[in-house]
Write an enzyme that holds these catalytic residues in place. Sequence first.
Site, PDB file in Angstrom:
ATOM      1  N   ARG A 131       0.817  -1.233   0.000  1.00 47.53           N
ATOM      2  CA  ARG A 131       0.000   0.000   0.000  1.00 47.53           C
ATOM      3  C   ARG A 131       0.844   1.275   0.000  1.00 47.53           C
ATOM      4  O   ARG A 131       0.384   2.336   0.409  1.00 47.53           O
ATOM      5  CB  ARG A 131      -0.987   0.023   1.168  1.00 47.53           C
ATOM      6  N   LYS A 153       5.219  11.680 -11.359  1.00 47.86           N
ATOM      7  CA  LYS A 153       4.426  10.877 -12.303  1.00 47.86           C
ATOM      8  C   LYS A 153       5.041   9.485 -12.370  1.00 47.86           C
ATOM      9  O   LYS A 153       6.238   9.342 -12.653  1.00 47.86           O
ATOM     10  CB  LYS A 153       4.459  11.512 -13.699  1.00 47.86           C
ATOM     11  N   GLU A 195      14.487  19.078 -23.582  1.00 48.10           N
ATOM     12  CA  GLU A 195      13.578  19.404 -22.461  1.00 48.10           C
ATOM     13  C   GLU A 195      14.066  20.648 -21.727  1.00 48.10           C
ATOM     14  O   GLU A 195      13.271  21.452 -21.250  1.00 48.10           O
ATOM     15  CB  GLU A 195      13.480  18.232 -21.473  1.00 48.10           C
ATOM     16  N   LYS A 237      10.557  23.223 -13.171  1.00 42.46           N
ATOM     17  CA  LYS A 237       9.578  22.141 -13.069  1.00 42.46           C
ATOM     18  C   LYS A 237       8.918  22.124 -11.691  1.00 42.46           C
ATOM     19  O   LYS A 237       7.707  21.963 -11.571  1.00 42.46           O
ATOM     20  CB  LYS A 237      10.231  20.790 -13.380  1.00 42.46           C
ATOM     21  N   GLU A 247      -1.779  17.944 -12.582  1.00 41.25           N
ATOM     22  CA  GLU A 247      -1.981  18.379 -13.969  1.00 41.25           C
ATOM     23  C   GLU A 247      -3.433  18.710 -14.302  1.00 41.25           C
ATOM     24  O   GLU A 247      -3.996  18.237 -15.296  1.00 41.25           O
ATOM     25  CB  GLU A 247      -1.428  17.336 -14.962  1.00 41.25           C
ATOM     26  N   ARG A 251       0.257  22.586 -15.083  1.00 47.12           N
ATOM     27  CA  ARG A 251       1.287  21.563 -15.348  1.00 47.12           C
ATOM     28  C   ARG A 251       1.290  21.159 -16.825  1.00 47.12           C
ATOM     29  O   ARG A 251       2.295  20.682 -17.349  1.00 47.12           O
ATOM     30  CB  ARG A 251       1.088  20.347 -14.428  1.00 47.12           C
ATOM     31  N   ASN A 255       4.005  20.173 -21.334  1.00 48.69           N
ATOM     32  CA  ASN A 255       3.807  19.372 -22.547  1.00 48.69           C
ATOM     33  C   ASN A 255       4.094  20.151 -23.823  1.00 48.69           C
ATOM     34  O   ASN A 255       3.836  19.644 -24.929  1.00 48.69           O
ATOM     35  CB  ASN A 255       2.364  18.835 -22.590  1.00 48.69           C
ATOM     36  N   HIS A 258       5.133  18.529 -27.157  1.00 47.46           N
ATOM     37  CA  HIS A 258       4.902  17.086 -27.057  1.00 47.46           C
ATOM     38  C   HIS A 258       3.693  16.589 -27.847  1.00 47.46           C
ATOM     39  O   HIS A 258       3.642  15.414 -28.209  1.00 47.46           O
ATOM     40  CB  HIS A 258       4.765  16.665 -25.582  1.00 47.46           C
ATOM     41  N   HIS A 262       5.035  13.782 -29.943  1.00 47.09           N
ATOM     42  CA  HIS A 262       4.610  12.374 -29.799  1.00 47.09           C
ATOM     43  C   HIS A 262       3.984  11.856 -31.091  1.00 47.09           C
ATOM     44  O   HIS A 262       4.154  10.694 -31.451  1.00 47.09           O
ATOM     45  CB  HIS A 262       3.594  12.240 -28.661  1.00 47.09           C
ATOM     46  N   HIS A 274      12.980  10.372 -29.225  1.00 48.45           N
ATOM     47  CA  HIS A 274      12.067  11.240 -28.482  1.00 48.45           C
ATOM     48  C   HIS A 274      12.550  12.696 -28.584  1.00 48.45           C
ATOM     49  O   HIS A 274      11.759  13.608 -28.839  1.00 48.45           O
ATOM     50  CB  HIS A 274      12.022  10.792 -27.017  1.00 48.45           C
TER      51      HIS A 274
HETATM   52  N1  GLY Z   1       6.860  15.408 -18.133  1.00 49.62           N
HETATM   53  C1  GLY Z   1       5.859  16.362 -17.859  1.00 49.62           C
HETATM   54  C2  GLY Z   1       5.390  16.346 -16.445  1.00 49.62           C
HETATM   55  O1  GLY Z   1       6.030  15.778 -15.581  1.00 49.62           O
HETATM   56  O2  GLY Z   1       4.371  16.901 -16.167  1.00 49.62           O
END
Ligand code: GLY
Length: 369
Positions: A131, A153, A195, A237, A247, A251, A255, A258, A262, A274
Amino acid sequence: MKLSDREYMETVKVELLKKVDNSYRITIGKGLFPQIVKYIADSNYGKVAVITDTNVSKLYGKKLLSILKAKKVPAELFSFRAGEASKTREVKAKIEDALTLKGFKRDCVVIALGGGVVGDLAGFVASTYMRGVPFIQIPTTLLAMVDSSTGGKTGIDTAYGKNLIGAFYQPETVFIDVELLKSLDRKEMLNGIIEMVKHGIIADKKYFLFMRDNIDRIYKLEEKILIKAIKRSCQIKKEVVEKDEKEKNIRKMLNLGHTIGHAIEKASGYKFSHGISVGMGLVVETKIAERLNMISSIESQRIIDLLTKLDIKIKFSDVDIRDIVKNTLFDKKNTAGKTNYVLPLKVGKVAIDVSVKEKIIFEVLQQST
Ligand code: GLY
């Protein structure tokens, strides 16, 4: 008034109003293994699970394990086959069962040692094992250092798409050791550099210009420049994540580049890296913003010039533009059938949730060939 049996009801409220402190420190330096081992030895963890992939295991995993053992820290190495194809439920289950069989309990700590795939998978394992157990990120690629190791994430891919199952689960701490970049090739460095440039476009013109003027020194792994740049990216960040961890709104600005990136990556059958794909995504999305009169041509050119300097060139003859447009329509960030873009307004400022017509995407892509 007498209530009938059907109307009779009681309620019990479970009050779990929480104030949580998930704050953590990101340490950026060179040759951090002794410091990492000291941090772990001084903490009250039980067993330590170093989760990594087959490549990183050979390069750094075994070394970290032996230093931990030399300090009498009970630790085990768990490695899975390197590559995105391992970010699955099956591999997650295998690691979980291995942890159980090796006697890992709730007091254990997970160390994610590797690039983005390792961080996502090991973080997701940590978020559900017993958990939830603490985890530490030790990113080994520039991309993971400036992006995925911060922000919490975690997740896995399914047959239907990338990162469809996962959790927001913040690490206990992050150790960024630039020494580990020595094993990276130029293509992998570029993934991270793109990035970093993106962070400049989103939030900091000075940083954007710093990146422009120091690209060669970053490729050469000049320690001070590299640490300074990584720190700035992590700051940008973290400022975004602090305001919008899950997000829901801002947030999304991370992107930038992207949605098209992508879509290009997928249309090329993942032949384009990438970094190159997102770099080209930044070029195309900047051109879309210019087409919509959202950015001046001077600012737009400033962005495109830097990406050109980075050698971001894609032969569009290798991909079908119609496939790229089709892929943008399936972007998981879309809502209510609309393709939402993050677009630059100038270097240092972006707009989120900009709905762009398919026709415009198609035309800009055609002009970019
Ligand atoms: N890679 C984008 C984020 O962490 O929100």
